[in-house]
Design an enzyme around this catalytic site. Sequence first.
Site, PDB file in Angstrom:
ATOM      1  N   HIS A 145       1.041  -1.258  -0.041  1.00 41.43           N
ATOM      2  CA  HIS A 145      -0.029  -0.069  -0.183  1.00 41.43           C
ATOM      3  C   HIS A 145       0.816   1.313  -0.106  1.00 41.43           C
ATOM      4  O   HIS A 145       1.419   1.677   1.098  1.00 41.43           O
ATOM      5  CB  HIS A 145      -0.988  -0.206   1.506  1.00 41.43           C
ATOM      6  N   HIS A 183       1.529   5.225  -1.616  1.00 41.15           N
ATOM      7  CA  HIS A 183       1.141   6.623  -2.324  1.00 41.15           C
ATOM      8  C   HIS A 183       2.472   7.197  -2.990  1.00 41.15           C
ATOM      9  O   HIS A 183       3.417   7.585  -2.220  1.00 41.15           O
ATOM     10  CB  HIS A 183       0.584   7.685  -1.297  1.00 41.15           C
ATOM     11  N   LEU A 184       2.675   7.322  -4.139  1.00 39.38           N
ATOM     12  CA  LEU A 184       3.571   8.067  -4.667  1.00 39.38           C
ATOM     13  C   LEU A 184       3.547   9.426  -5.107  1.00 39.38           C
ATOM     14  O   LEU A 184       4.327  10.344  -5.353  1.00 39.38           O
ATOM     15  CB  LEU A 184       4.245   7.110  -5.950  1.00 39.38           C
ATOM     16  N   ARG A 185       2.346   9.916  -5.363  1.00 37.84           N
ATOM     17  CA  ARG A 185       1.801  11.190  -5.889  1.00 37.84           C
ATOM     18  C   ARG A 185       2.477  11.470  -7.570  1.00 37.84           C
ATOM     19  O   ARG A 185       2.575  10.667  -7.863  1.00 37.84           O
ATOM     20  CB  ARG A 185       2.202  12.289  -4.947  1.00 37.84           C
ATOM     21  N   ASN A 205      -5.225   7.102  -5.888  1.00 36.05           N
ATOM     22  CA  ASN A 205      -6.085   8.381  -5.373  1.00 36.05           C
ATOM     23  C   ASN A 205      -5.208   9.696  -5.794  1.00 36.05           C
ATOM     24  O   ASN A 205      -4.876  10.710  -5.101  1.00 36.05           O
ATOM     25  CB  ASN A 205      -6.494   8.316  -4.000  1.00 36.05           C
ATOM     26  N   LYS A 217      -9.358  -0.803  -5.845  1.00 39.45           N
ATOM     27  CA  LYS A 217      -9.478   0.154  -4.733  1.00 39.45           C
ATOM     28  C   LYS A 217     -10.699   0.751  -4.428  1.00 39.45           C
ATOM     29  O   LYS A 217     -11.008   1.506  -5.203  1.00 39.45           O
ATOM     30  CB  LYS A 217      -8.304   1.172  -4.602  1.00 39.45           C
ATOM     31  N   HIS A 261     -10.670   0.790   1.850  1.00 38.84           N
ATOM     32  CA  HIS A 261     -10.273   1.476   2.803  1.00 38.84           C
ATOM     33  C   HIS A 261     -11.570   1.511   3.848  1.00 38.84           C
ATOM     34  O   HIS A 261     -12.652   2.043   3.378  1.00 38.84           O
ATOM     35  CB  HIS A 261     -10.268   3.105   2.374  1.00 38.84           C
ATOM     36  N   ASP A 297       1.422   2.550   3.548  1.00 43.55           N
ATOM     37  CA  ASP A 297       0.615   3.562   3.223  1.00 43.55           C
ATOM     38  C   ASP A 297       1.478   4.843   3.539  1.00 43.55           C
ATOM     39  O   ASP A 297       0.820   5.936   4.086  1.00 43.55           O
ATOM     40  CB  ASP A 297      -0.636   3.472   4.383  1.00 43.55           C
ATOM     41  N   ALA A 332      -4.680  14.373   5.727  1.00 41.97           N
ATOM     42  CA  ALA A 332      -4.394  13.007   6.493  1.00 41.97           C
ATOM     43  C   ALA A 332      -3.178  12.243   5.690  1.00 41.97           C
ATOM     44  O   ALA A 332      -3.229  12.420   4.583  1.00 41.97           O
ATOM     45  CB  ALA A 332      -5.607  12.092   6.453  1.00 41.97           C
TER      46      ALA A 332
HETATM   47  C1  NCD Z   1      -3.748   8.562   2.402  1.00 44.27           C
HETATM   48  C2  NCD Z   1      -3.391   9.745   1.343  1.00 44.27           C
HETATM   49  O1  NCD Z   1      -2.999  10.839   1.786  1.00 44.27           O
HETATM   50  O2  NCD Z   1      -3.255   9.573   0.220  1.00 44.27           O
HETATM   51  N1  NCD Z   1      -3.896   9.425   3.675  1.00 44.27           N
HETATM   52  C3  NCD Z   1      -3.866   8.701   4.666  1.00 44.27           C
HETATM   53  O3  NCD Z   1      -4.075   9.373   5.784  1.00 44.27           O
HETATM   54  N2  NCD Z   1      -3.661   7.479   4.842  1.00 44.27           N
HETATM   55  C4  NCD Z   1      -5.045   8.113   1.739  1.00 44.27           C
HETATM   56  C5  NCD Z   1      -5.456   6.808   2.539  1.00 44.27           C
HETATM   57  O4  NCD Z   1      -4.802   5.747   2.402  1.00 44.27           O
HETATM   58  O5  NCD Z   1      -6.373   7.022   3.501  1.00 44.27           O
HETATM   59 ZN    ZN Z   2      -3.279   5.230   1.670  1.00 42.87          ZN
END
Ligand code: NCD
Ligand code: ZN
Length: 359
Positions: free
Chosen positions: A17, A19-21, A45, A103, A140, A251, A267
């Site tokens: 899991h 996130h690389l943006r 996302n 997802k 999620h 994450d 978050a």
């Molecule tokens: C994640 C994000 O910033 O993309 N944020 C987080 O608090 N974990 C999204 C997610 O996995 O809920």
């Molecule tokens: Zn996440």
Amino acid sequence: MNKEVKSLTTITPDDWHLHLRESPIIEQVLPFSSENFGKAIIMPNLEPPLIKLSQAKNYQKKIIDLLSPKNTFKPLMTLFLSEETTIKDIYDGANSGIIKAIKFYPKGVTTNSTGGIRDLSKVYKLLEKLPDLDLPLLIHGETTNTEVDIYDREAYFLDETVRKLRDEIPELKIVLEHITTKNSVDYILENNSKIAATITAHHLILNRNHLFNGGLRPHYYCRPVAKREHHRIAILKAATSGNANFFLGTDSAPHFDDNKESSCGCAGIFSAPNALSCIVQIFEENSCLQNLEKFISTNGSKFYNLPLNSTFTKFTKFQEPVNHPKKINIGNKFITVFDPDFPLYWKNQVIHNPFKETN
Ligand code: NCD
Ligand code: ZN
């Protein structure tokens, strides 16, 4: 010189899991993952979210083009489930071989999820296709009902949505993402091999008090928010148990500091630089190093029916604390790295042939 105390070798870990943006963040955060992990499930996302195969393909290409030439890191792509997702999107994704999961974000639950799902039962018809395609549904798991206390939203969601979904489509493979409660641990334990959970490094360390320790700590805010200590202990026991249905998903979710240190901070915790160092130390402290490889390197691949990595990772413990970056700098902005609030002693390095090592 910082002396080596001991070392151990595992199959190179994966991050289930991540996130690389987008630019300019991705260029700076990717190496922390690609140099330490064999593969990673890449979250969809983005803005706009990755709903179509073509979007996921472009993003995968972007990631691969940023890797250094010898790096064999594999970005495993996911599609963002929206109310507009079609059966064709699902089939295209599965047939392409590049999409490894779908997802599901409840609409508006977290960063960039406004295109998510309001009522899951509306897409059951699509979800019924997933088992034959061997595509897991990544969930999620928090209700978006703001009348439910934020600390109860994961447990509530299990009862409200997950149980119903499993009654309707029992053969569906599910991953409950970044679990934070004993309720989720117990739910996984009482069910079969078709349901698993990812666990982050930070949720093994934080309880809800850390968010308010001496003041408001925006860099400990993520979704789902850390819960009471007994929940942390339950997920710690699950992670360190070696049980096949729990595996690491960091994450790691970078946000610029000005977006987190704000009157409405977003978050996400950026843990890619030190998540493994935290994890190995936690396993050592809990006398569970024998289960480390299962949690970080093998359980996930087995659940996803993917080959184990062919490289190895050497973890080395040092006598004095080791350094990880505290912040990374992008242009004139910063992203804060997760601070476990205790010194870390382990470093890790991918090695291609452990038998060539002298010690
Ligand atoms: C994640 C994000 O910033 O993309 N944020 C987080 O608090 N974990 C999204 C997610 O996995 O809920
Ligand atoms: Zn996440």
